[in-house]
Scaffold this active site. Structure first.
Site, PDB file in Angstrom:
ATOM      1  N   ASN A  28      22.756 -27.613  10.736  1.00  0.00           N
ATOM      2  CA  ASN A  28      22.081 -28.922   9.984  1.00  0.00           C
ATOM      3  C   ASN A  28      21.747 -29.740  11.509  1.00  0.00           C
ATOM      4  O   ASN A  28      22.808 -30.563  11.751  1.00  0.00           O
ATOM      5  CB  ASN A  28      22.841 -29.693   8.840  1.00  0.00           C
ATOM      6  N   GLY A  39      11.837 -24.956   7.485  1.00  0.00           N
ATOM      7  CA  GLY A  39      12.007 -26.056   6.849  1.00  0.00           C
ATOM      8  C   GLY A  39      13.135 -26.525   6.326  1.00  0.00           C
ATOM      9  O   GLY A  39      14.169 -25.606   6.150  1.00  0.00           O
ATOM     10  N   TYR A  61      15.098 -16.608   4.607  1.00  0.00           N
ATOM     11  CA  TYR A  61      15.171 -17.114   5.959  1.00  0.00           C
ATOM     12  C   TYR A  61      16.698 -16.676   6.649  1.00  0.00           C
ATOM     13  O   TYR A  61      16.642 -16.350   7.787  1.00  0.00           O
ATOM     14  CB  TYR A  61      15.318 -18.720   5.836  1.00  0.00           C
ATOM     15  N   SER A 108      21.117 -19.483  12.845  1.00  0.00           N
ATOM     16  CA  SER A 108      21.435 -20.631  11.697  1.00  0.00           C
ATOM     17  C   SER A 108      22.676 -20.371  10.682  1.00  0.00           C
ATOM     18  O   SER A 108      23.217 -19.074  10.744  1.00  0.00           O
ATOM     19  CB  SER A 108      20.270 -20.779  10.741  1.00  0.00           C
ATOM     20  N   ALA A 109      23.279 -21.411  10.535  1.00  0.00           N
ATOM     21  CA  ALA A 109      24.552 -21.163   9.489  1.00  0.00           C
ATOM     22  C   ALA A 109      23.936 -20.629   7.896  1.00  0.00           C
ATOM     23  O   ALA A 109      24.832 -20.024   7.281  1.00  0.00           O
ATOM     24  CB  ALA A 109      25.013 -22.487   9.166  1.00  0.00           C
ATOM     25  N   LYS A 144      14.506 -32.086   6.003  1.00  0.00           N
ATOM     26  CA  LYS A 144      15.756 -31.823   5.736  1.00  0.00           C
ATOM     27  C   LYS A 144      16.590 -33.087   5.163  1.00  0.00           C
ATOM     28  O   LYS A 144      16.003 -34.170   5.626  1.00  0.00           O
ATOM     29  CB  LYS A 144      16.725 -31.085   7.105  1.00  0.00           C
TER      30      LYS A 144
HETATM   31  P1  NAD Z   1      10.912 -27.073  13.912  1.00  0.00           P
HETATM   32  O1  NAD Z   1      10.272 -26.695  12.690  1.00  0.00           O
HETATM   33  O2  NAD Z   1      10.537 -28.493  14.109  1.00  0.00           O
HETATM   34  O3  NAD Z   1      10.280 -26.179  15.257  1.00  0.00           O
HETATM   35  C1  NAD Z   1       9.966 -24.985  14.899  1.00  0.00           C
HETATM   36  C2  NAD Z   1       8.555 -24.853  15.810  1.00  0.00           C
HETATM   37  O4  NAD Z   1       8.204 -23.576  15.683  1.00  0.00           O
HETATM   38  C3  NAD Z   1       7.672 -25.684  15.141  1.00  0.00           C
HETATM   39  O5  NAD Z   1       6.842 -26.507  15.944  1.00  0.00           O
HETATM   40  C4  NAD Z   1       6.482 -24.483  14.803  1.00  0.00           C
HETATM   41  O6  NAD Z   1       5.090 -24.996  14.778  1.00  0.00           O
HETATM   42  C5  NAD Z   1       6.735 -23.431  15.965  1.00  0.00           C
HETATM   43  N1  NAD Z   1       6.290 -22.182  15.326  1.00  0.00           N
HETATM   44  C6  NAD Z   1       6.477 -21.455  13.946  1.00  0.00           C
HETATM   45  N2  NAD Z   1       5.700 -20.335  14.154  1.00  0.00           N
HETATM   46  C7  NAD Z   1       5.496 -20.268  15.457  1.00  0.00           C
HETATM   47  C8  NAD Z   1       4.499 -19.098  15.891  1.00  0.00           C
HETATM   48  N3  NAD Z   1       4.147 -18.196  15.095  1.00  0.00           N
HETATM   49  N4  NAD Z   1       4.186 -19.406  17.204  1.00  0.00           N
HETATM   50  C9  NAD Z   1       4.669 -20.489  18.015  1.00  0.00           C
HETATM   51  N5  NAD Z   1       5.241 -21.342  17.586  1.00  0.00           N
HETATM   52  C10 NAD Z   1       5.599 -21.493  16.256  1.00  0.00           C
HETATM   53  O7  NAD Z   1      12.278 -26.656  13.474  1.00  0.00           O
HETATM   54  P2  NAD Z   1      13.557 -26.890  14.560  1.00  0.00           P
HETATM   55  O8  NAD Z   1      14.468 -27.882  13.679  1.00  0.00           O
HETATM   56  O9  NAD Z   1      13.297 -27.560  16.011  1.00  0.00           O
HETATM   57  O10 NAD Z   1      14.130 -25.589  14.785  1.00  0.00           O
HETATM   58  C11 NAD Z   1      14.053 -24.859  16.023  1.00  0.00           C
HETATM   59  C12 NAD Z   1      14.892 -23.499  15.588  1.00  0.00           C
HETATM   60  O11 NAD Z   1      16.386 -23.725  15.265  1.00  0.00           O
HETATM   61  C13 NAD Z   1      14.434 -22.463  14.580  1.00  0.00           C
HETATM   62  O12 NAD Z   1      14.492 -21.182  14.865  1.00  0.00           O
HETATM   63  C14 NAD Z   1      15.384 -23.051  13.412  1.00  0.00           C
HETATM   64  O13 NAD Z   1      15.328 -21.862  12.713  1.00  0.00           O
HETATM   65  C15 NAD Z   1      16.437 -23.211  14.060  1.00  0.00           C
HETATM   66  N6  NAD Z   1      17.607 -24.014  13.187  1.00  0.00           N
HETATM   67  C16 NAD Z   1      17.404 -25.218  12.917  1.00  0.00           C
HETATM   68  C17 NAD Z   1      18.199 -26.055  12.224  1.00  0.00           C
HETATM   69  C18 NAD Z   1      17.893 -27.446  12.254  1.00  0.00           C
HETATM   70  O14 NAD Z   1      18.732 -28.277  11.217  1.00  0.00           O
HETATM   71  N7  NAD Z   1      17.084 -28.182  12.498  1.00  0.00           N
HETATM   72  C19 NAD Z   1      19.197 -25.215  11.655  1.00  0.00           C
HETATM   73  C20 NAD Z   1      19.415 -24.082  11.960  1.00  0.00           C
HETATM   74  C21 NAD Z   1      18.623 -23.349  12.804  1.00  0.00           C
END
Ligand code: NAD
Length: 332
Positions: free
Chosen positions: A179, A80, A150, A119-120, A193
């Site tokens: 982000n 998150g 994280y 991620s950054a 976020k």
């Molecule tokens: P999100 O939380 O919307 O999606 C992640 C999904 O993973 C969720 O729907 C969650 O239910 C699922 N999940 C968690 N644990 C699980 C498990 N044990 N089995 C199956 N599913 C599971 O996040 P997002 O923004 O879509 O991010 C996707 C990826 O990108 C993540 O790895 C996140 O760390 C990375 N990321 C996102 C951002 C951003 O700004 N959104 C930035 C850097 C990295």
């Protein structure tokens, strides 16, 4: 090509949901979309995909998920915004189980390619102490001092991807997202976020007539934000490239959080009285993406203007807000 099995882990989430939609738009029909959440909580659910509710922390679940797969995208993580990751370090680190077991299952399934969403937050904190940032280059992840919890999980998992490529020949590709924002993502409940949280707060102030907003930190912290369409384009380009090392995938349009509030106020058409909560989690003081390498390798870098992306995001959150307001469940 259209018949190959593509697995999207985390398909019920923000980026995973958009990725499934994009794959379908491109003509793929053999898509396995997996998430731990019940279907009614997925942000997007496509009947064209094989949708599965499964906890991918377990090895056997990952083996089932990767059966016959040729491409695997790991976007599943327990994560998150700053408010969540600063208070749930153990939970964030447990996502290491997802990536580790998916990698093992990918090798066992003889998959061709594996994408990992890093991620950054992997970058060394010493490089992010000033709001007056020098954009982060890929090499700035080492010596390692990432975001506690994280960020450590992300850095470790990046390295697992590298060693699975070196030792088992699995073509792993890693992008360091900076982000990401856009419609169909978390906008309340504690995991949201900054862009979504600010849209919600400004819309709430407009709707209630209470023209005040609380900003986390002094608002001078600097960030860049990448619109989801750029993220999808980058995922596809990196996944199908020969780039073996983790690559920044982020916008380099820098803004302060105060600047982001100005922008959303302007989009919504209100002006709010601001208070700053200096005790709230605010993350590093400054962070931007250095896009030299992605530009050099792919001849492209994310370029959607923040104002354009935020206008679309705000419009979607307004619809969601109004629906929930009707049910009186909107958090302030
Ligand atoms: P999100 O939380 O919307 O999606 C992640 C999904 O993973 C969720 O729907 C969650 O239910 C699922 N999940 C968690 N644990 C699980 C498990 N044990 N089995 C199956 N599913 C599971 O996040 P997002 O923004 O879509 O991010 C996707 C990826 O990108 C993540 O790895 C996140 O760390 C990375 N990321 C996102 C951002 C951003 O700004 N959104 C930035 C850097 C990295």
């Amino acid at each position: 090509m259209k018949a190959k099995m593509i697995v999207v882990a985390g398909a019920g989430g923000f980026i995973g949901g958009h990725l499934v939609g994009e794959l379908i738009r491109k003509g793929h029909r053999n898509i396995r979309a997996i998430d731990i959440k019940p279907f009614e909580e997925w942000y997007q659910l496509f009947p064209e995909a094989q949708n599965i509710k499964s906890d991918l922390k377990g090895k056997s679940a990952c083996v089932r998920a990767c059966r016959d797969a040729s491409e695997i995208y790991n976007l599943a993580a327990d994560m998150g915004g700053m408010g969540f990751i600063e208070k749930n370090k153990a939970l964030c680190m447990l996502s290491v189980l997802i990536n580790t077991h998916l990698l093992q299952a990918a090798v066992e399934a003889n998959a061709e390619r594996f994408f990992y969403a890093s991620s950054a937050c992997v970058y060394n904190a010493d490089k992010q102490v000033s709001e007056d940032v020098v954009a982060l280059r890929e090499e700035d992840a080492y010596p390692a001092m990432p975001e506690d919890g994280y960020g450590w999980e992300k850095l470790f998992s990046e390295r697992m991807c590298r060693h699975f490529r070196e030792d088992y020949g699995l073509e792993t590709r890693v992008a360091r997202f900076h982000n990401v924002y856009g419609p169909h993502g978390t906008w309340d409940g504690g995991r949201e976020k900054a862009p979504a949280a600010i849209c919600r707060k400004v819309l709430h102030a407009e709707a209630t007539g209470n023209h005040e907003i609380e900003i986390w930190g002094d608002g001078k912290q600097t960030r860049s934000f990448m619109y989801i369409d750029d993220c999808l384009k980058g995922i596809d380009a990196i996944m199908h490239s020969d780039i073996l090392e983790p690559l920044n995938l982020g916008s380099n349009e820098l803004t302060t959080i105060n600047g982001l509030v100005d922008m959303v106020e302007d989009i919504v058409g209100v002006k709010l009285k601001r208070s700053h909560n200096l005790d709230a989690p605010k993350g590093v003081n400054g962070r931007n993406s250095d896009n030299t390498l992605i530009q050099e390798y792919l001849g492209w870098a994310p370029g959607i203007r923040l104002r354009d992306g935020m206008a679309k995001t705000c419009a979607w959150i307004r619809e969601e807000y109004e629906q929930r307001q009707a049910a009186s469940t909107v958090a302030n």
